[in-house]
Design a protein around this motif. Structure first.
Motif, mmCIF file in Angstrom:
data_model
loop_
_atom_site.group_PDB
_atom_site.id
_atom_site.type_symbol
_atom_site.label_atom_id
_atom_site.label_comp_id
_atom_site.label_asym_id
_atom_site.label_seq_id
_atom_site.Cartn_x
_atom_site.Cartn_y
_atom_site.Cartn_z
ATOM 1 N N LEU A 323 2.185 -6.786 -10.971
ATOM 2 C CA LEU A 323 3.607 -6.811 -11.354
ATOM 3 C C LEU A 323 4.293 -5.520 -10.942
ATOM 4 N N LEU A 324 3.591 -4.401 -11.086
ATOM 5 C CA LEU A 324 4.160 -3.119 -10.686
ATOM 6 C C LEU A 324 4.415 -3.096 -9.183
ATOM 7 N N LEU A 325 3.490 -3.639 -8.399
ATOM 8 C CA LEU A 325 3.673 -3.692 -6.946
ATOM 9 C C LEU A 325 4.877 -4.559 -6.566
ATOM 10 N N VAL A 326 5.008 -5.685 -7.238
ATOM 11 C CA VAL A 326 6.148 -6.565 -6.962
ATOM 12 C C VAL A 326 7.460 -5.853 -7.289
ATOM 13 N N ASN A 327 7.527 -5.219 -8.449
ATOM 14 C CA ASN A 327 8.753 -4.517 -8.837
ATOM 15 C C ASN A 327 9.054 -3.352 -7.898
ATOM 16 N N LEU A 328 7.996 -2.656 -7.465
ATOM 17 C CA LEU A 328 8.181 -1.569 -6.513
ATOM 18 C C LEU A 328 8.731 -2.103 -5.189
ATOM 19 N N HIS A 329 8.204 -3.244 -4.759
ATOM 20 C CA HIS A 329 8.660 -3.855 -3.507
ATOM 21 C C HIS A 329 10.143 -4.215 -3.578
ATOM 22 N N HIS A 330 10.573 -4.728 -4.720
ATOM 23 C CA HIS A 330 11.959 -5.188 -4.829
ATOM 24 C C HIS A 330 12.948 -4.068 -5.154
ATOM 25 N N THR A 331 12.494 -3.012 -5.783
ATOM 26 C CA THR A 331 13.430 -1.942 -6.141
ATOM 27 C C THR A 331 13.561 -0.884 -5.049
ATOM 28 N N LEU A 332 12.445 -0.505 -4.430
ATOM 29 C CA LEU A 332 12.468 0.567 -3.439
ATOM 30 C C LEU A 332 12.072 0.109 -2.042
ATOM 31 N N ASN A 333 11.438 -1.051 -1.941
ATOM 32 C CA ASN A 333 11.099 -1.664 -0.650
ATOM 33 C C ASN A 333 10.363 -0.708 0.289
ATOM 34 N N PRO A 334 9.229 -0.127 -0.141
ATOM 35 C CA PRO A 334 8.489 0.764 0.750
ATOM 36 C C PRO A 334 7.887 0.010 1.927
ATOM 37 N N SER A 335 7.774 0.695 3.044
ATOM 38 C CA SER A 335 7.114 0.112 4.214
ATOM 39 C C SER A 335 5.603 0.220 4.094
ATOM 40 N N ASP A 336 5.129 1.248 3.373
ATOM 41 C CA ASP A 336 3.700 1.510 3.217
ATOM 42 C C ASP A 336 3.406 1.819 1.749
ATOM 43 N N ILE A 337 2.350 1.220 1.224
ATOM 44 C CA ILE A 337 1.899 1.505 -0.132
ATOM 45 C C ILE A 337 0.442 1.923 -0.059
ATOM 46 N N VAL A 338 0.150 3.107 -0.573
ATOM 47 C CA VAL A 338 -1.222 3.603 -0.640
ATOM 48 C C VAL A 338 -1.603 3.668 -2.114
ATOM 49 N N ILE A 339 -2.746 3.093 -2.469
ATOM 50 C CA ILE A 339 -3.203 3.078 -3.853
ATOM 51 C C ILE A 339 -4.434 3.966 -3.964
ATOM 52 N N GLY A 340 -4.343 4.993 -4.791
ATOM 53 C CA GLY A 340 -5.451 5.917 -4.977
ATOM 54 C C GLY A 340 -5.659 6.235 -6.441
ATOM 55 N N GLY A 341 -6.558 7.167 -6.696
ATOM 56 C CA GLY A 341 -6.894 7.522 -8.068
ATOM 57 C C GLY A 341 -8.195 6.880 -8.500
ATOM 58 N N ALA A 342 -8.660 7.263 -9.686
ATOM 59 C CA ALA A 342 -9.963 6.802 -10.171
ATOM 60 C C ALA A 342 -10.056 5.282 -10.265
ATOM 61 N N LEU A 343 -8.969 4.623 -10.645
ATOM 62 C CA LEU A 343 -9.023 3.170 -10.813
ATOM 63 C C LEU A 343 -9.146 2.443 -9.482
ATOM 64 N N ALA A 344 -8.757 3.106 -8.383
ATOM 65 C CA ALA A 344 -8.882 2.474 -7.069
ATOM 66 C C ALA A 344 -10.342 2.231 -6.709
ATOM 67 N N ARG A 345 -11.251 2.954 -7.362
ATOM 68 C CA ARG A 345 -12.672 2.781 -7.081
ATOM 69 C C ARG A 345 -13.281 1.619 -7.857
ATOM 70 N N LEU A 346 -12.553 1.042 -8.793
ATOM 71 C CA LEU A 346 -13.114 -0.028 -9.619
ATOM 72 C C LEU A 346 -13.188 -1.352 -8.875
ATOM 73 N N GLY A 347 -12.216 -1.600 -7.971
ATOM 74 C CA GLY A 347 -12.224 -2.849 -7.208
ATOM 75 C C GLY A 347 -12.257 -4.055 -8.128
ATOM 76 N N GLY A 348 -13.079 -5.040 -7.761
ATOM 77 C CA GLY A 348 -13.348 -6.199 -8.603
ATOM 78 C C GLY A 348 -12.125 -6.829 -9.209
#
Length: 404
Positions: A323-348
């Motif tokens: 939901l956060l990605l969708v809202n980010l897409h519609h409010t700021l419309n980034p061309s590139d999204i990079v997801i990092g941080g400890a939770l990025a390693r959880l996958g699954g």
């Protein structure tokens, strides 16, 4: 009628020429002098003079002769990674990390603490010890230091003078670089260059990804790059055109973790209810599953990954991220999204749920939208520190009087 610039303006003009050429070589290494003149709009005479200075100062080195060119081949010019060093650090909730980088973004050395961060003074002492360790590293010792950048887990004032607050550390507003200064002096670090930078950790990581991207530089910088930092808290850094950090009127741009997605939901550390962090933040996941707050989240979850409660909690966090990605897409419309941080390693269930939600939403939209590049970076532990070092380079190139 030809006008002459006063002496002070001549110096500033020289700085502008120098900055333009260094920036061009940062974005596109391997240019000849003639190509550098074409890229920057400077005369060949001006380029030749400035390049000679940059060669003498160790900022630039000459490479091979260009092949396949018409006329006399020129030598390729590159930023020189052999003489200078940039220090970058991140003060996190569960530890502090620091790196030493070259002008090209190569990490020469890294160091970290892995204990929970305490009060600002003890955090500053830990950071000074890490920088001292890096300064003594054999690959770093003897290089000219351009400066130190520090990334912190909270919004920073637009002028970069102070951390406004760090809710997950319980820190109030403070000028952290002022707190750090005596500890650097006590550690014998009196020659750390003339650049000091303080910024939010997501802003720093985003800047590093855009300004000194890993791997080959893209032909064009990202139109708008958003870096989502998923750790104890949730934040975002936004960089436009490869170099301009979007900060907002009060330095709060990108504080996505404290946007409300569940009115009347759980209380957040910021004092409001139903923030994104109450579903997606590392602290919320730990609280929901009764995990040890001092143990790395990935290690704490590993033996319990198949438990129904873990799957439900991570799936719910994934929905919040989607939901956060969708809202980010519609409010700021980034061309590139990079997801990092400890939770990025959880996958699954967390990352798969989020990306499936986001992809399905884009597929249902009418009309053709340009694709959004989403890059999940499980190796992002040192990205904020490296980004803070990149900010030092950006400041050293751009600010008059900071470069030699």
């Amino acid at each position: 009628m030809t006008s002459t610039l006063p002496a002070g303006d001549q110096g500033f003009l020289k700085h502008l020429n120098r900055a333009a050429m260094l920036d061009a070589l940062r974005r596109e290494g391997g240019l000849s002098r003639a190509e550098l003149a074409a890229r920057t709009g400077r005369t060949k005479v001006t380029v030749g003079s400035v390049v000679q200075d940059l060669l003498a100062e160790g900022w630039v080195h000459e490479g091979d002769l260009q092949q396949g060119t018409v006329g006399r081949p020129g030598r390729q010019l590159h930023l020189d990674g052999r003489h200078h060093v940039l220090f970058g650090a991140e003060v996190g909730v569960l530890g502090t990390r620091a790196v030493a980088c070259t002008l090209t973004g190569q990490v020469l050395a890294r160091a970290a603490t892995t204990t929970p961060t305490g009060d600002p003074d003890s955090a500053a002492a830990d950071l000074a010890r890490l920088v001292r360790t890096l300064a003594e590293h054999p690959d770093v010792h003897g290089r000219e230091v351009l400066g130190l950048g520090v990334a912190v887990p909270g919004p920073v004032a637009p002028d970069g003078a102070s951390l406004l607050y760090a809710p997950n550390l319980g820190w109030p507003q403070l000028a952290f670089l002022d707190t750090l200064a005596p500890h650097l002096h006590a550690a014998g670090l009196t020659s750390l260059g003339r650049v000091r930078v303080l910024d939010n950790e997501a802003n720093a990581a985003a800047f590093g990804e855009a300004y000194l991207p890993p791997g080959p530089s893209p032909a064009e910088p990202p139109g708008l790059l958003a870096y989502l930092s998923l750790g104890t808290g949730v934040g975002a850094g936004l960089v436009e055109g490869g170099r301009r950090v979007l900060r907002g009127a009060h330095g709060l741009a990108g504080e996505l973790g404290h946007t409300v997605i569940q009115p009347g939901g759980l209380y957040c550390h910021c004092g409001n209810r139903g923030c994104v962090e109450t579903l997606l933040g590392g602290w919320a996941i730990r609280a929901s599953l009764g995990l040890n707050a001092l143990e790395p989240l990935e290690a704490a979850l590993l033996p319990r990954r198949r438990e129904a409660a873990v799957q439900v909690t991570l799936g719910r966090a994934g929905e919040a991220l989607g939901l956060l990605l969708v809202n980010l897409h519609h409010t700021l419309n980034p061309s590139d999204i990079v997801i990092g941080g400890a939770l990025a390693r959880l996958g699954g269930p967390l990352m798969d749920t989020a990306l499936d939600f986001f992809t399905a939403h884009l597929a249902r939209r009418r009309g053709q939208s340009p694709p959004v590049r989403v890059d999940v970076r499980p190796d992002s532990l040192y990205l904020p520190a490296r980004g803070a070092a990149a900010q030092v380079l950006g400041r050293a190139i751009a600010a008059p009087g900071l470069a030699p």
